[in-house]
Design a protein around this motif. Structure first.
Motif, PDB file in Angstrom:
ATOM      1  N   LYS A 134      -9.130   7.637  -5.081  1.00 41.49           N
ATOM      2  CA  LYS A 134     -10.462   7.323  -5.606  1.00 41.49           C
ATOM      3  C   LYS A 134     -11.254   6.436  -4.649  1.00 41.49           C
ATOM      4  CE  LYS A 134     -12.669   5.615  -9.838  1.00 41.49           C
ATOM      5  NZ  LYS A 134     -12.425   5.042 -11.201  1.00 41.49           N
ATOM      6  N   LYS A 135     -10.547   5.513  -3.980  1.00 40.81           N
ATOM      7  CA  LYS A 135     -11.206   4.601  -3.041  1.00 40.81           C
ATOM      8  C   LYS A 135     -11.482   5.250  -1.685  1.00 40.81           C
ATOM      9  CE  LYS A 135      -9.193   0.386  -4.989  1.00 40.81           C
ATOM     10  NZ  LYS A 135      -8.243  -0.745  -4.730  1.00 40.81           N
ATOM     11  N   GLY A 136     -10.979   6.460  -1.480  1.00 41.48           N
ATOM     12  CA  GLY A 136     -11.207   7.152  -0.218  1.00 41.48           C
ATOM     13  C   GLY A 136     -10.219   6.787   0.862  1.00 41.48           C
ATOM     14  N   ILE A 137      -9.154   6.089   0.491  1.00 47.15           N
ATOM     15  CA  ILE A 137      -8.127   5.723   1.475  1.00 47.15           C
ATOM     16  C   ILE A 137      -7.252   6.932   1.780  1.00 47.15           C
ATOM     17  CG2 ILE A 137      -6.119   4.242   1.899  1.00 47.15           C
ATOM     18  CD1 ILE A 137      -7.390   2.208  -0.032  1.00 47.15           C
TER      19      ILE A 137
ATOM     20  N   GLN B 132      -1.097   4.193  -8.353  1.00 48.52           N
ATOM     21  CA  GLN B 132      -1.566   3.647  -7.077  1.00 48.52           C
ATOM     22  C   GLN B 132      -2.104   4.753  -6.173  1.00 48.52           C
ATOM     23  OE1 GLN B 132       1.379   1.275  -5.110  1.00 48.52           O
ATOM     24  NE2 GLN B 132      -0.030   0.542  -3.548  1.00 48.52           N
TER      25      GLN B 132
ATOM     26  N   SER C 148       0.846  -1.200   0.000  1.00 42.69           N
ATOM     27  CA  SER C 148       0.000   0.000   0.000  1.00 42.69           C
ATOM     28  C   SER C 148       0.877   1.245   0.000  1.00 42.69           C
ATOM     29  CB  SER C 148      -0.890   0.006   1.249  1.00 42.69           C
ATOM     30  OG  SER C 148      -0.085   0.142   2.420  1.00 42.69           O
TER      31      SER C 148
ATOM     32  N   LYS D 229      -3.727  10.371   4.916  1.00 43.60           N
ATOM     33  CA  LYS D 229      -4.781   9.378   5.167  1.00 43.60           C
ATOM     34  C   LYS D 229      -6.067  10.050   5.605  1.00 43.60           C
ATOM     35  CE  LYS D 229      -4.471   5.334   6.730  1.00 43.60           C
ATOM     36  NZ  LYS D 229      -4.308   4.151   7.610  1.00 43.60           N
ATOM     37  N   LYS D 230      -7.166   9.519   5.120  1.00 38.04           N
ATOM     38  CA  LYS D 230      -8.468  10.041   5.546  1.00 38.04           C
ATOM     39  C   LYS D 230      -8.810   9.507   6.926  1.00 38.04           C
ATOM     40  CE  LYS D 230     -11.036  11.434   1.501  1.00 38.04           C
ATOM     41  NZ  LYS D 230     -12.308  11.319   0.753  1.00 38.04           N
TER      42      LYS D 230
ATOM     43  N   ASN E 257      -5.519   5.661  -7.406  1.00 43.13           N
ATOM     44  CA  ASN E 257      -6.508   4.637  -7.052  1.00 43.13           C
ATOM     45  C   ASN E 257      -6.900   4.719  -5.582  1.00 43.13           C
ATOM     46  OD1 ASN E 257      -6.675   3.519  -9.614  1.00 43.13           O
ATOM     47  ND2 ASN E 257      -5.009   2.059  -9.252  1.00 43.13           N
ATOM     48  N   GLU E 258      -5.917   4.954  -4.709  1.00 46.74           N
ATOM     49  CA  GLU E 258      -6.232   5.024  -3.269  1.00 46.74           C
ATOM     50  C   GLU E 258      -6.987   6.304  -2.929  1.00 46.74           C
ATOM     51  OE1 GLU E 258      -3.328   3.908  -0.413  1.00 46.74           O
ATOM     52  OE2 GLU E 258      -2.582   2.205  -1.585  1.00 46.74           O
TER      53      GLU E 258
END
Length: 204
Positions: A142-145, A136, A81, A203-204, A139-140
């Protein structure tokens, strides 16, 4: 066989001596005679292995870069990650530069002296690529990570926070009133401090 080993030993001693002299004097300030003295050989022997200071400089840098590049590529292009990448990159980078403290200033001095130097570095097959890292990060996000951030900006943040203490070592030691031992301890603690700072910021 013995002669080959002796040649390798001599070349290794030359590269180590050159590294030490370049670190103290920089590319322009270093002298071949000084490097020969540091290596414990005569100047003629030094020229037998390296005809010019530029060739010797390139060899010293290439030797160090060949150690760093695979580590950077491994971190940037593995399947971990972004959080793990930040931790691994910071730890690997600080560990490597602690063993090769001359390298950041080495590169900066040469970039200022010879702007085309970077083009030479970039042509190296092991030169780190950011394509997977950038994708990457996107993508993270977009995923809200992660909070919205571009991969390029994140990479600059990581590099900046890691490289500055080594570029400005005398300033850091003076402002914090620490010696070489204290600086080394500070850099060890920084592996965690930088990682946590960056991770907490994205980080969210």
């Amino acid at each position: 066989m013995a002669k080959a080993n002796k040649n390798q030993d001599t070349e290794g001693e030359i590269l180590e001596a050159a590294k030490n002299v370049f670190q103290k004097k920089g590319m322009d300030g270093a002298r071949m005679q000084e490097i020969a003295n540091e290596a414990g050989i005569n100047k003629a022997m030094l020229h037998y292995y390296y005809r010019s200071k530029q060739l010797l400089f390139d060899a010293v840098f290439s030797n160090a870069f060949s150690l760093l590049a695979p580590e950077l590529n491994k971190v940037l292009n593995d399947d971990s990650s972004i959080e793990e990448k930040v931790k691994n990159f910071t730890s690997n980078y600080i560990s490597f530069i602690s063993k090769h403290p001359y390298l950041p200033n080495f590169i900066i001095q040469e970039l200022n002296r010879n702007p085309k130097f970077f083009e030479k570095i970039q042509k190296n097959a092991a030169f780190p690529t950011l394509e997977k890292f950038n994708n990457q990060v996107a993508n993270e996000v977009k995923k809200g990570i992660l909070k919205p951030i571009e991969g390029q900006q994140l990479f600059i943040n990581i590099i900046s926070l890691n490289i500055f203490p080594f570029v400005a070592t005398p300033l850091i030691k003076g402002l914090l009133d620490i010696d070489d031992k204290g600086f080394k301890q500070l850099m060890e603690h920084r592996k965690v401090a930088v990682s946590e700072f960056i991770i907490n910021s994205i980080k969210k």
